[in-house]
Scaffold this active site. Structure first.
Site, PDB file in Angstrom:
ATOM      1  CE1 TYR A 124      -3.067  -2.301  -0.197  1.00  0.00           C
ATOM      2  CE2 TYR A 124      -4.228  -2.070   2.063  1.00  0.00           C
ATOM      3  CZ  TYR A 124      -4.852  -2.830   1.069  1.00  0.00           C
ATOM      4  OH  TYR A 124      -5.422  -3.895   1.071  1.00  0.00           O
ATOM      5  CE  LYS A 191       0.940 -17.964   1.728  1.00  0.00           C
ATOM      6  NZ  LYS A 191       0.153 -18.976   2.366  1.00  0.00           N
ATOM      7  CG  ASP A 224      -2.659 -18.805   3.655  1.00  0.00           C
ATOM      8  OD1 ASP A 224      -2.386 -19.137   5.169  1.00  0.00           O
ATOM      9  OD2 ASP A 224      -2.358 -20.121   3.022  1.00  0.00           O
ATOM     10  CG  ASP A 248      -7.408  -3.072   3.569  1.00  0.00           C
ATOM     11  OD1 ASP A 248      -8.348  -2.400   5.101  1.00  0.00           O
ATOM     12  OD2 ASP A 248      -7.349  -2.644   2.768  1.00  0.00           O
TER      13      ASP A 248
END
Ligand code: NAD
Length: 364
Positions: A124, A191, A224, A248
């Site tokens: 972002y 991740k 995940d 987010d």
């Protein structure tokens, strides 16, 4: 003591929910002088820019702001005024509590989570290269050489970066928040199994910071798996700290778990300035109708009172909101089982009900 707080009414339904929230905050008895400034669409009409210097100076001076939502208009020269504000004041921590209140239809049962999202870095940061630009050709060539890989010629490129400094300060913020609010555990979400360098750095720094807080438990989860776990067993989690993009997405998931955006407060906090706002947008289709739910902004006001150290007033406001919602009578349409329920009250009347619960006289 009188606090001075910058008040940004925003646009769309912003001014209505801001007015309702100001009345509820004032009913707690805390003395606040509101320094009203306009940013966004309202400012364009008067100043020709969505981002007037005088408004920025007010925020810098007052250091605490309560903000209504701002409609993101194309063609103002800003990708998003909201993002520009976060950058201007280096509001690196986005705090988003997600808590179920009795009386709200929440799919996951009892949830009481705090999401701490890094607000500046990651995908972002706005470092993007569009198709057909010379910059894209240049960047692609450099990356292909350095990474010894081919990137398709018809690909646009966005850069994700995660720094040590950015990671350290957001993870510290999460632990400090946990400690100050009697929470027991921080979970770092990443991740790092795939993004070994960027997310790997975030995880390494999170582990280092965790070692400085032996009184708070620490663990990590892959993003995940975290999403599945939050849906199946949210009660296992407490404070989550995440890089920008995951933060987010996961915070909206958490908002969904507790009944939706109408109930989700937020704060954007930096070293010098803190801006409190609901997560939802300006809901322009309801503007001027005295219809939308001011609860998310009122809960943001509750976070603001805590930030000012006014814990008792914050508790009083939260308790009053919880009682009105639990009773379910004087609530806005989105909190009724049937959204067309004719007994739903308006924004103003919801505020009146909250104010009465605090034992304060209702002022128009
Ligand atoms: P939105 O959050 O305004 O609306 C999404 C849905 O939720 C709509 O159906 C809306 O009617 C409903 N809703 C939102 N707030 C509600 C409330 N308080 N009570 C009851 N229902 C409510 O999102 P959007 O339509 O995608 O965005 C509208 C504008 O707001 C866009 O210009 C967007 O860029 C902007 N926006 C601003 C912020 C901000 O200022 N921080 C955040 C998100 C979106």
């Amino acid at each position: 003591m009188t606090y001075v707080v910058t008040l940004i009414p925003g646009d769309g339904t912003g001014p209505e929910i801001v007015e309702a929230t100001v009345r509820a905050i004032e009913a707690t008895g805390v003395d606040i002088r509101w320094d009203v400034v306009e940013i966004g669409m309202a400012a364009i009409e008067k100043n020709g820019t969505p981002f007037p210097q005088s408004a920025l100076e007010a925020i810098r001076r007052d250091r605490v702001a309560l903000k209504g939502p701002l409609t993101t208009e194309l063609g103002t020269g800003f990708r998003s005024v909201n993002v520009a504000l976060r950058k201007e004041f280096d509001l690196y921590a986005n705090l988003r509590p997600a808590k179920t209140y009795k009386g709200v239809r929440a799919p996951a049962g009892d949830v009481d989570l705090v999401i701490v999202r890094e607000n500046i870095e990651d995908l972002y940061a706005g470092i993007e290269f569009d198709l057909g630009t010379p910059e894209l050709t240049e960047v692609r060539a450099v990356i292909e050489k350095a990474a010894r890989t081919k990137i398709r010629e018809d690909a646009a490129i966005a850069i994700k970066y995660i720094s040590e400094m950015g990671s350290r300060r957001i993870v510290r913020f999460a632990f400090e928040h946990a400690r100050a609010n009697g929470r027991r555990k921080v979970t770092a979400v990443h991740k790092a199994n795939i993004m070994k360098f960027a997310d790997g750095l975030f995880l390494r720094v999170a582990r280092e910071v965790a070692a400085e807080y032996p009184d708070i438990a620490f663990e990590d989860r892959i993003v995940d798996n975290m999403c599945m776990q939050l849906v199946q067993k949210p009660e296992l989690y407490d404070v989550l700290v995440l890089p920008n993009l995951y933060g987010d997405i996961v915070s909206d998931l958490a908002a969904g778990l507790v009944g939706g955006l109408g109930l989700a407060p937020g704060a954007n906090i930096g070293q010098d300035v803190a801006i409190f706002e609901a997560i939802h947008g300006s809901a322009p289709k309801y503007a001027g109708q005295n219809k939308v739910n001011p609860m998310a902004l009122m809960l943001s006001g509750m976070l603001m009172l805590r930030h000012l150290g006014e814990t008792e007033a914050a508790d009083r406001l939260e308790r009053a909101l919880a009682e009105v919602v639990a009773e379910g009578r004087e609530v806005t349409f989105d909190l009724k089982a049937d959204r067309d329920d004719p007994t739903a009250v308006g924004t103003r009347e919801f505020a009146d009900a909250v104010i009465r619960r605090m034992g304060s006289p209702v002022r128009a």
